[in-house]
Enzyme design. Structure first.
Site, short mmCIF file in Angstrom:
data_model
loop_
_atom_site.label_atom_id
_atom_site.label_comp_id
_atom_site.label_asym_id
_atom_site.label_seq_id
_atom_site.Cartn_x
_atom_site.Cartn_y
_atom_site.Cartn_z
N LEU A 74 -2.97 50.77 35.30
CA LEU A 74 -1.88 49.84 35.00
C LEU A 74 -2.32 48.38 35.38
O LEU A 74 -3.26 48.04 36.23
CB LEU A 74 -0.60 50.21 35.96
CG LEU A 74 0.17 51.24 35.11
CD1 LEU A 74 -0.54 52.36 34.69
CD2 LEU A 74 1.38 51.42 36.15
N HIS A 78 1.59 46.29 31.64
CA HIS A 78 2.39 47.66 32.13
C HIS A 78 3.39 47.32 32.99
O HIS A 78 4.68 47.66 32.84
CB HIS A 78 1.60 48.69 32.83
CG HIS A 78 0.54 49.33 31.78
ND1 HIS A 78 -1.01 49.02 32.12
CD2 HIS A 78 0.54 49.86 30.77
CE1 HIS A 78 -1.64 49.50 31.23
NE2 HIS A 78 -0.85 50.10 30.17
#
Length: 332
Positions: free
Chosen positions: A29, A33
């Site tokens: 991530l 994200h």
């Protein structure tokens, strides 16, 4: 505090009063994200639930692609998800998602899935849609959010949900970029400093195409406001108003070749990047209709509506994609 769950049964056992919003990821991530998760939090509200899935889907990786190389950073992912407002990180094992091994029945992406990314990565979109369908069933959301950076993926998911009556709202979230313009991607970490400098050509090409599009649209609007522009240009030229005549000629020529002009502006940047060290190896540059990802041809001078200018290229061993949305003929 964010809870990490490994099975659908654990997720289904949770009680919730509001809407469930899901963000699907393959992990690793980053801020892109996190932006999706924050958007999901806003949609779900204080009484709803935000679920972030972390699953590296083997069906999306073709032969020779980077499945084994793809980063697995679950502990860091959970921290980022928690800071962005997630309630749950659902990180199932492969056996949980595919309990009988690789599925014999899969979702076909159809003709749209064979274009652009589908042509470069055969079977990729079939695998993507299959796992998205599985995760939608496993997580049972009211709404699912996806980034617009993967424009073709987003279009296919919307089509699948509509065609197969999933009854789930799909929300697209604008692309998040780093300060230098490079679209955020988990694969950016593979780039050396020199490769990153070359990779900037992707976003620079898109911005050049977008700027050219804006100029064309401004001239298109002028052409609507000033009729008989070519005759006006000739009249201005006759009385020696060369600057006004040149402007009028530009207006007269604005509408024809708009798609070609956008492509040419972007291509110029990409051609220059192909001569850098290391070079940018172009996979495709395309201006497409986002409803089906068919190419908008240079002969469609009267094209109006939404469009996507998309690019894919390799720098070293890293393959990157990017796109910008455009609107042709917004006013009439």
């Amino acid at each position: 505090m964010t809870t990490t769950l490994r099975t659908a049964a654990e997720l289904h056992a949770r009680t919730r009063a509001g809407r469930r919003a899901v963000v699907m990821t393959m992990g690793a991530l980053h801020e892109g994200h996190a932006t999706l998760i924050r958007a999901a939090r806003a949609i779900a509200g204080p009484d709803g639930e935000v679920v972030v899935t972390v699953f590296v889907n083997p069906l999306q990786f073709g032969q020779g692609e980077d499945l084994d190389r793809y980063p697995r950073t679950l502990d860091a992912d959970v921290k980022i998800a928690e800071q962005a407002g997630a309630d749950v990180v659902f990180a199932p094992a492969v056996d949980e998602v595919y309990p009988g091994g690789e599925p014999q029945v899969r979702i076909s992406a159809g003709p749209m899935g064979e274009r652009l990314e589908g042509s470069s990565r055969p079977g990729h979109f079939d695998g993507m849609l299959t796992v998205v369908a599985k995760l939608l069933h496993l997580t049972r959301p009211d709404v699912a959010l996806f980034g617009q950076k993967d424009a073709q993926q987003l279009a296919l998911i919307r089509r699948m949900v509509r065609d197969l009556n999933f009854g789930i709202e799909i929300v697209g979230v604008p692309t998040v970029r780093e300060e230098d313009g490079l679209a955020l991607s988990s694969r950016n970490r593979y780039l050396s400093p020199k490769e990153r400098r070359t990779a900037l050509a992707l976003s620079q090409a898109l911005f050049a195409g977008s700027d050219r599009h804006a100029a064309q649209e401004a001239l298109r609007a002028r052409a609507r406001e000033v009729p008989a522009t070519r005759a006006r240009a000739e009249a201005l030229s006759a009385i020696g108003e060369s600057r006004a005549a040149a402007d009028a000629h530009a207006v007269a020529k604005a509408v024809p070749g708009a798609a070609a002009a956008v492509r040419a502006a972007a291509r110029l940047v990409l051609d220059e990047a192909a001569r850098l060290d290391p070079p940018l190896e172009l996979d495709y540059l395309a201006l497409v209709d986002p409803s089906d990802f068919t190419e908008i041809t240079d002969h469609e001078d009267d094209y109006t509506g939404e469009a996507v200018l998309a690019v894919a290229a390799r720098v070293g061993t890293t393959r990157l994609i990017d796109n910008v949305p455009l609107t042709f003929g917004a006013a009439s």
